[in-house]
Design a protein around this motif. Structure first.
Motif, PDB file in Angstrom:
ATOM      1  N   PRO A  51      31.722  15.245  -2.566  1.00  0.00           N
ATOM      2  CA  PRO A  51      32.462  15.392  -3.825  1.00  0.00           C
ATOM      3  C   PRO A  51      33.620  16.381  -3.771  1.00  0.00           C
ATOM      4  O   PRO A  51      34.645  16.142  -4.402  1.00  0.00           O
ATOM      5  CB  PRO A  51      31.401  15.865  -4.823  1.00  0.00           C
ATOM      6  CG  PRO A  51      30.101  15.502  -4.215  1.00  0.00           C
ATOM      7  CD  PRO A  51      30.296  15.481  -2.736  1.00  0.00           C
ATOM      8  N   LEU A  52      33.470  17.468  -3.033  1.00  0.00           N
ATOM      9  CA  LEU A  52      34.548  18.457  -3.008  1.00  0.00           C
ATOM     10  C   LEU A  52      35.816  17.877  -2.416  1.00  0.00           C
ATOM     11  O   LEU A  52      36.903  18.069  -2.955  1.00  0.00           O
ATOM     12  CB  LEU A  52      34.127  19.712  -2.246  1.00  0.00           C
ATOM     13  CG  LEU A  52      35.202  20.803  -2.171  1.00  0.00           C
ATOM     14  CD1 LEU A  52      35.609  21.267  -3.557  1.00  0.00           C
ATOM     15  CD2 LEU A  52      34.712  21.970  -1.338  1.00  0.00           C
ATOM     16  N   LYS A  75      45.495  25.579   3.890  1.00  0.00           N
ATOM     17  CA  LYS A  75      44.199  25.214   4.463  1.00  0.00           C
ATOM     18  C   LYS A  75      43.293  24.535   3.442  1.00  0.00           C
ATOM     19  O   LYS A  75      42.546  23.624   3.782  1.00  0.00           O
ATOM     20  CB  LYS A  75      43.503  26.446   5.049  1.00  0.00           C
ATOM     21  CG  LYS A  75      44.111  26.901   6.353  1.00  0.00           C
ATOM     22  CD  LYS A  75      43.275  28.010   6.941  1.00  0.00           C
ATOM     23  CE  LYS A  75      43.751  28.324   8.334  1.00  0.00           C
ATOM     24  NZ  LYS A  75      42.846  29.274   9.004  1.00  0.00           N
ATOM     25  N   VAL A  76      43.361  24.974   2.192  1.00  0.00           N
ATOM     26  CA  VAL A  76      42.568  24.323   1.142  1.00  0.00           C
ATOM     27  C   VAL A  76      43.086  22.900   0.943  1.00  0.00           C
ATOM     28  O   VAL A  76      42.313  21.947   0.897  1.00  0.00           O
ATOM     29  CB  VAL A  76      42.616  25.121  -0.178  1.00  0.00           C
ATOM     30  CG1 VAL A  76      42.005  24.332  -1.324  1.00  0.00           C
ATOM     31  CG2 VAL A  76      41.905  26.458  -0.016  1.00  0.00           C
ATOM     32  N   LYS A  77      44.394  22.747   0.855  1.00  0.00           N
ATOM     33  CA  LYS A  77      44.992  21.414   0.658  1.00  0.00           C
ATOM     34  C   LYS A  77      44.658  20.474   1.808  1.00  0.00           C
ATOM     35  O   LYS A  77      44.483  19.279   1.610  1.00  0.00           O
ATOM     36  CB  LYS A  77      46.506  21.529   0.518  1.00  0.00           C
ATOM     37  CG  LYS A  77      46.953  22.211  -0.748  1.00  0.00           C
ATOM     38  CD  LYS A  77      48.462  22.385  -0.747  1.00  0.00           C
ATOM     39  CE  LYS A  77      48.917  23.341  -1.802  1.00  0.00           C
ATOM     40  NZ  LYS A  77      50.338  23.667  -1.700  1.00  0.00           N
ATOM     41  N   GLN A  78      44.569  21.027   3.023  1.00  0.00           N
ATOM     42  CA  GLN A  78      44.261  20.208   4.198  1.00  0.00           C
ATOM     43  C   GLN A  78      42.765  19.933   4.345  1.00  0.00           C
ATOM     44  O   GLN A  78      42.358  19.167   5.201  1.00  0.00           O
ATOM     45  CB  GLN A  78      44.775  20.887   5.467  1.00  0.00           C
ATOM     46  CG  GLN A  78      46.276  20.936   5.557  1.00  0.00           C
ATOM     47  CD  GLN A  78      46.758  21.757   6.743  1.00  0.00           C
ATOM     48  OE1 GLN A  78      46.028  22.556   7.324  1.00  0.00           O
ATOM     49  NE2 GLN A  78      48.014  21.560   7.110  1.00  0.00           N
ATOM     50  N   GLY A  79      41.949  20.591   3.532  1.00  0.00           N
ATOM     51  CA  GLY A  79      40.512  20.365   3.588  1.00  0.00           C
ATOM     52  C   GLY A  79      39.812  21.084   4.727  1.00  0.00           C
ATOM     53  O   GLY A  79      38.769  20.629   5.196  1.00  0.00           O
ATOM     54  N   LEU A  84      37.170  25.998   2.876  1.00  0.00           N
ATOM     55  CA  LEU A  84      36.541  25.455   1.671  1.00  0.00           C
ATOM     56  C   LEU A  84      35.148  26.035   1.469  1.00  0.00           C
ATOM     57  O   LEU A  84      34.758  26.375   0.356  1.00  0.00           O
ATOM     58  CB  LEU A  84      36.456  23.928   1.759  1.00  0.00           C
ATOM     59  CG  LEU A  84      37.781  23.179   1.780  1.00  0.00           C
ATOM     60  CD1 LEU A  84      37.530  21.687   1.895  1.00  0.00           C
ATOM     61  CD2 LEU A  84      38.625  23.504   0.575  1.00  0.00           C
ATOM     62  N   SER A  85      34.414  26.159   2.548  1.00  0.00           N
ATOM     63  CA  SER A  85      33.062  26.708   2.468  1.00  0.00           C
ATOM     64  C   SER A  85      33.079  28.144   1.966  1.00  0.00           C
ATOM     65  O   SER A  85      32.323  28.511   1.062  1.00  0.00           O
ATOM     66  CB  SER A  85      32.407  26.636   3.850  1.00  0.00           C
ATOM     67  OG  SER A  85      31.131  27.210   3.828  1.00  0.00           O
ATOM     68  N   ASP A  86      33.955  28.950   2.533  1.00  0.00           N
ATOM     69  CA  ASP A  86      34.021  30.364   2.156  1.00  0.00           C
ATOM     70  C   ASP A  86      34.576  30.560   0.750  1.00  0.00           C
ATOM     71  O   ASP A  86      34.083  31.382  -0.013  1.00  0.00           O
ATOM     72  CB  ASP A  86      34.866  31.132   3.173  1.00  0.00           C
ATOM     73  CG  ASP A  86      34.874  32.619   2.892  1.00  0.00           C
ATOM     74  OD1 ASP A  86      33.776  33.202   2.742  1.00  0.00           O
ATOM     75  OD2 ASP A  86      35.958  33.208   2.806  1.00  0.00           O
ATOM     76  N   LEU A  87      35.581  29.796   0.401  1.00  0.00           N
ATOM     77  CA  LEU A  87      36.265  29.992  -0.882  1.00  0.00           C
ATOM     78  C   LEU A  87      35.574  29.300  -2.046  1.00  0.00           C
ATOM     79  O   LEU A  87      35.398  29.885  -3.113  1.00  0.00           O
ATOM     80  CB  LEU A  87      37.711  29.486  -0.785  1.00  0.00           C
ATOM     81  CG  LEU A  87      38.578  29.633  -2.027  1.00  0.00           C
ATOM     82  CD1 LEU A  87      38.834  31.102  -2.329  1.00  0.00           C
ATOM     83  CD2 LEU A  87      39.895  28.887  -1.843  1.00  0.00           C
TER      84      LEU A  87
END
Length: 105
Positions: A51-52, A75-79, A84-87
């Motif tokens: 889902p994320l 990095k968030v935009k690129q997945g 993603l895990s940390d943030l």
């Protein structure tokens, strides 16, 4: 506050303690996604892999996370999974306002 007092009691008189905290307002949008994860009931890995990724790919431009340039990084935009895990799926993340930080101290 009790935890900080316990740490301070272990310091030498000339000692110091460096404390880093997250600011609630600076992480606008992050906690919205973390709330979605908790509400989903999914294990962390399942949320990150499913889902994320779909959610981030369809965020409207006016979304609070998308509007926060410090959090809506390349990095968030690129997945990037580690980012993603940390943030966005970190179960120990806690943010403070000035008032809640003063209560802590």
């Amino acid at each position: 506050a009790a935890g900080l007092r316990a740490l301070a009691a272990l310091l030498r008189p000339e000692g110091g303690l460096f404390l880093m905290v997250y600011g609630l307002l600076g992480r606008t949008g992050v906690y919205d996604v973390q709330d979605m994860w908790r509400l989903s009931g999914l294990p962390r890995r399942a949320f990150l892999e499913g889902p994320l990724q779909a959610l981030l790919g369809k965020l409207p431009a006016g979304n609070r996370l998308a509007l926060n340039p410090r959090m809506w990084s390349r990095k968030v935009k690129q997945g990037d999974t580690s980012t993603l895990s940390d943030l966005l799926a970190h179960n120990c993340d806690h943010a403070y306002t000035v008032a809640t930080l003063l209560e802590l101290l």
